[in-house]
Design a protein around this motif. Sequence first.
Motif, PDB file in Angstrom:
ATOM      1  N   ARG A 231       0.729  -1.296  -0.023  1.00  0.00           N
ATOM      2  CA  ARG A 231      -0.163   0.113  -0.039  1.00  0.00           C
ATOM      3  C   ARG A 231       0.790   1.171  -0.047  1.00  0.00           C
ATOM      4  O   ARG A 231       2.135   0.970   0.589  1.00  0.00           O
ATOM      5  CB  ARG A 231      -1.103  -0.020   1.399  1.00  0.00           C
ATOM      6  CG  ARG A 231      -2.049  -1.074   1.388  1.00  0.00           C
ATOM      7  CD  ARG A 231      -2.985  -0.857   2.158  1.00  0.00           C
ATOM      8  NE  ARG A 231      -2.265  -1.290   3.453  1.00  0.00           N
ATOM      9  CZ  ARG A 231      -2.318  -2.147   4.259  1.00  0.00           C
ATOM     10  NH1 ARG A 231      -3.027  -3.316   3.555  1.00  0.00           N
ATOM     11  NH2 ARG A 231      -1.598  -2.492   5.334  1.00  0.00           N
ATOM     12  N   PRO A 232       0.305   2.262  -0.705  1.00  0.00           N
ATOM     13  CA  PRO A 232      -1.120   2.526  -1.147  1.00  0.00           C
ATOM     14  C   PRO A 232      -1.106   1.848  -2.705  1.00  0.00           C
ATOM     15  O   PRO A 232      -0.082   1.729  -3.144  1.00  0.00           O
ATOM     16  CB  PRO A 232      -1.057   4.140  -1.152  1.00  0.00           C
ATOM     17  CG  PRO A 232       0.247   4.534  -1.328  1.00  0.00           C
ATOM     18  CD  PRO A 232       1.276   3.559  -0.572  1.00  0.00           C
ATOM     19  N   PHE A 233      -2.209   1.723  -3.070  1.00  0.00           N
ATOM     20  CA  PHE A 233      -2.709   0.907  -4.246  1.00  0.00           C
ATOM     21  C   PHE A 233      -2.577   2.195  -5.181  1.00  0.00           C
ATOM     22  O   PHE A 233      -2.301   1.999  -6.351  1.00  0.00           O
ATOM     23  CB  PHE A 233      -3.756  -0.035  -4.369  1.00  0.00           C
ATOM     24  CG  PHE A 233      -3.727  -0.989  -3.058  1.00  0.00           C
ATOM     25  CD1 PHE A 233      -2.999  -1.894  -3.438  1.00  0.00           C
ATOM     26  CD2 PHE A 233      -4.535  -0.793  -1.903  1.00  0.00           C
ATOM     27  CE1 PHE A 233      -2.700  -2.873  -2.559  1.00  0.00           C
ATOM     28  CE2 PHE A 233      -4.592  -1.874  -1.001  1.00  0.00           C
ATOM     29  CZ  PHE A 233      -3.501  -2.959  -1.053  1.00  0.00           C
ATOM     30  N   PHE A 234      -3.268   3.260  -4.822  1.00  0.00           N
ATOM     31  CA  PHE A 234      -3.668   4.481  -5.683  1.00  0.00           C
ATOM     32  C   PHE A 234      -3.076   5.583  -4.806  1.00  0.00           C
ATOM     33  O   PHE A 234      -3.230   5.904  -3.817  1.00  0.00           O
ATOM     34  CB  PHE A 234      -5.217   4.593  -5.773  1.00  0.00           C
ATOM     35  CG  PHE A 234      -5.770   3.385  -6.190  1.00  0.00           C
ATOM     36  CD1 PHE A 234      -5.525   2.733  -7.425  1.00  0.00           C
ATOM     37  CD2 PHE A 234      -7.073   3.223  -5.464  1.00  0.00           C
ATOM     38  CE1 PHE A 234      -6.105   1.628  -7.828  1.00  0.00           C
ATOM     39  CE2 PHE A 234      -7.636   1.734  -5.864  1.00  0.00           C
ATOM     40  CZ  PHE A 234      -7.127   1.220  -6.930  1.00  0.00           C
ATOM     41  N   ARG A 235      -2.228   6.618  -5.620  1.00  0.00           N
ATOM     42  CA  ARG A 235      -1.670   7.731  -5.068  1.00  0.00           C
ATOM     43  C   ARG A 235      -1.614   8.685  -6.116  1.00  0.00           C
ATOM     44  O   ARG A 235      -1.446   8.705  -7.146  1.00  0.00           O
ATOM     45  CB  ARG A 235      -0.145   7.308  -4.755  1.00  0.00           C
ATOM     46  CG  ARG A 235       0.500   8.747  -4.384  1.00  0.00           C
ATOM     47  CD  ARG A 235       2.173   8.472  -4.184  1.00  0.00           C
ATOM     48  NE  ARG A 235       2.221   7.606  -3.017  1.00  0.00           N
ATOM     49  CZ  ARG A 235       3.434   6.912  -2.974  1.00  0.00           C
ATOM     50  NH1 ARG A 235       4.517   6.973  -3.667  1.00  0.00           N
ATOM     51  NH2 ARG A 235       3.460   5.979  -1.639  1.00  0.00           N
ATOM     52  N   LYS A 236      -2.363   9.823  -5.583  1.00  0.00           N
ATOM     53  CA  LYS A 236      -2.886  11.048  -6.550  1.00  0.00           C
ATOM     54  C   LYS A 236      -1.659  12.208  -6.249  1.00  0.00           C
ATOM     55  O   LYS A 236      -1.472  12.338  -5.039  1.00  0.00           O
ATOM     56  CB  LYS A 236      -4.206  11.651  -6.199  1.00  0.00           C
ATOM     57  CG  LYS A 236      -4.475  12.913  -7.047  1.00  0.00           C
ATOM     58  CD  LYS A 236      -5.781  13.464  -6.843  1.00  0.00           C
ATOM     59  CE  LYS A 236      -5.958  14.723  -7.193  1.00  0.00           C
ATOM     60  NZ  LYS A 236      -7.268  15.375  -6.851  1.00  0.00           N
ATOM     61  N   GLN A 237      -1.354  12.858  -7.372  1.00  0.00           N
ATOM     62  CA  GLN A 237      -0.161  13.813  -7.204  1.00  0.00           C
ATOM     63  C   GLN A 237      -1.061  14.931  -7.920  1.00  0.00           C
ATOM     64  O   GLN A 237      -1.317  14.957  -9.311  1.00  0.00           O
ATOM     65  CB  GLN A 237       0.853  13.432  -8.086  1.00  0.00           C
ATOM     66  CG  GLN A 237       1.976  14.554  -7.880  1.00  0.00           C
ATOM     67  CD  GLN A 237       3.321  14.306  -8.231  1.00  0.00           C
ATOM     68  OE1 GLN A 237       3.423  13.445  -9.222  1.00  0.00           O
ATOM     69  NE2 GLN A 237       4.219  14.902  -8.085  1.00  0.00           N
ATOM     70  N   LYS A 238      -1.450  15.899  -6.913  1.00  0.00           N
ATOM     71  CA  LYS A 238      -2.007  17.232  -7.808  1.00  0.00           C
ATOM     72  C   LYS A 238      -0.898  18.172  -8.431  1.00  0.00           C
ATOM     73  O   LYS A 238       0.126  18.073  -8.320  1.00  0.00           O
ATOM     74  CB  LYS A 238      -2.564  17.812  -6.424  1.00  0.00           C
ATOM     75  CG  LYS A 238      -3.843  16.985  -5.901  1.00  0.00           C
ATOM     76  CD  LYS A 238      -4.699  17.980  -4.796  1.00  0.00           C
ATOM     77  CE  LYS A 238      -3.563  18.143  -3.680  1.00  0.00           C
ATOM     78  NZ  LYS A 238      -4.232  18.717  -2.398  1.00  0.00           N
ATOM     79  N   VAL A 239      -1.800  19.039  -9.264  1.00  0.00           N
ATOM     80  CA  VAL A 239      -0.866  19.924  -9.938  1.00  0.00           C
ATOM     81  C   VAL A 239      -0.246  20.839  -8.931  1.00  0.00           C
ATOM     82  O   VAL A 239      -0.585  21.280  -8.037  1.00  0.00           O
ATOM     83  CB  VAL A 239      -1.787  20.871 -10.710  1.00  0.00           C
ATOM     84  CG1 VAL A 239      -1.118  22.140 -11.256  1.00  0.00           C
ATOM     85  CG2 VAL A 239      -2.821  19.930 -11.886  1.00  0.00           C
ATOM     86  N   GLY A 240       1.146  20.806  -9.217  1.00  0.00           N
ATOM     87  CA  GLY A 240       2.064  21.641  -8.539  1.00  0.00           C
ATOM     88  C   GLY A 240       2.651  21.119  -7.151  1.00  0.00           C
ATOM     89  O   GLY A 240       3.459  21.701  -6.754  1.00  0.00           O
TER      90      GLY A 240
ATOM     91  N   LEU B  44      -1.932  10.186 -11.507  1.00  0.00           N
ATOM     92  CA  LEU B  44      -2.542   8.920 -10.646  1.00  0.00           C
ATOM     93  C   LEU B  44      -1.385   8.058 -10.798  1.00  0.00           C
ATOM     94  O   LEU B  44      -0.926   7.432 -11.920  1.00  0.00           O
ATOM     95  CB  LEU B  44      -3.723   8.571 -11.080  1.00  0.00           C
ATOM     96  CG  LEU B  44      -4.382   7.263 -10.232  1.00  0.00           C
ATOM     97  CD1 LEU B  44      -4.316   7.738  -8.872  1.00  0.00           C
ATOM     98  CD2 LEU B  44      -5.475   6.900 -10.774  1.00  0.00           C
ATOM     99  N   GLN B  45      -0.632   7.315  -9.685  1.00  0.00           N
ATOM    100  CA  GLN B  45       0.207   6.298  -9.516  1.00  0.00           C
ATOM    101  C   GLN B  45      -0.632   5.036  -9.076  1.00  0.00           C
ATOM    102  O   GLN B  45      -1.335   5.130  -8.199  1.00  0.00           O
ATOM    103  CB  GLN B  45       1.369   6.670  -8.747  1.00  0.00           C
ATOM    104  CG  GLN B  45       2.461   5.431  -8.772  1.00  0.00           C
ATOM    105  CD  GLN B  45       3.286   5.544  -7.588  1.00  0.00           C
ATOM    106  OE1 GLN B  45       3.301   6.593  -6.706  1.00  0.00           O
ATOM    107  NE2 GLN B  45       4.362   5.146  -7.680  1.00  0.00           N
ATOM    108  N   ILE B  46      -0.484   3.961  -9.622  1.00  0.00           N
ATOM    109  CA  ILE B  46      -1.068   2.810  -9.542  1.00  0.00           C
ATOM    110  C   ILE B  46      -0.292   1.749  -9.243  1.00  0.00           C
ATOM    111  O   ILE B  46       0.715   1.375  -9.984  1.00  0.00           O
ATOM    112  CB  ILE B  46      -2.378   2.254 -10.651  1.00  0.00           C
ATOM    113  CG1 ILE B  46      -3.328   3.464 -10.833  1.00  0.00           C
ATOM    114  CG2 ILE B  46      -2.777   0.949 -10.080  1.00  0.00           C
ATOM    115  CD1 ILE B  46      -4.213   2.968 -11.903  1.00  0.00           C
TER     116      ILE B  46
END
Length: 235
Positions: A159-168, A194-196
């Motif tokens: 984990r984490p299975f899903f990881r979001k990286q926002k703008v900036g 989005l990293q999977i």
Amino acid sequence: MWSGSRMPRRRRDDDGFSLVELVVTMGIMAVAMVLATTAIVQVYRTVSATETRSDTQAELGRAFQRFDRELRYASWIATPSSQGSETAGPWYIEFAGPDPVDCFQLRLVAGAKADQGVLRLYSWKRGSPPAAGATGQSIASQIVTTDPAQPKPGEESVRPFFRKQKVGDPNPTPVVLPSAGAVGGNFKPVFQRLQIRLTTRTGTGYARIDTTFTALNTTDATPATNACSEGRPTP
């Protein structure tokens, strides 16, 4: 001149072998056969496990191609989270397609066994979320959803299975070089990403896929919330 002592008798070709010689020879042959058979079986198992892991990883890659266009050209990505608890799941991530009225959801649910799970893809038009109990489209199975009870030192968590990286946002996983320090820490994306990360279990072996999708239709003005979040069940 013959001294009267008996000369040693030469073995004739038809004398054969003694019982002791036969037993020793058969014992040596048996040991050699056991060693050869063990080596062949070990090679077969290694090749079979390698092929299985490669096939599983290739299957995951093909599965991701099914929604590559929708996610790569997404116009919004939600913040990943789990329902219930972080260890038990299920785990969710929603995103809007190139057309904002098209909504999608990736849902990872623990399977019948504690270390197996199923990744499903749901799609709907905004305003008509999936009904309760909908199964969605099965993308991959045999996904490890629990960390080993005693992970080895330096072993990466599943984990984490899903990881979001926002703008900036700065790069959350900089690469560290012994001589030059951290590299990539100052990287800031101009799109949502989005990293999977998924680990699949094949017998006693594991295969991992780590893919990052860039949502090319997002900007720094993309709202943090979106109506596509309606597809996530409430606890």
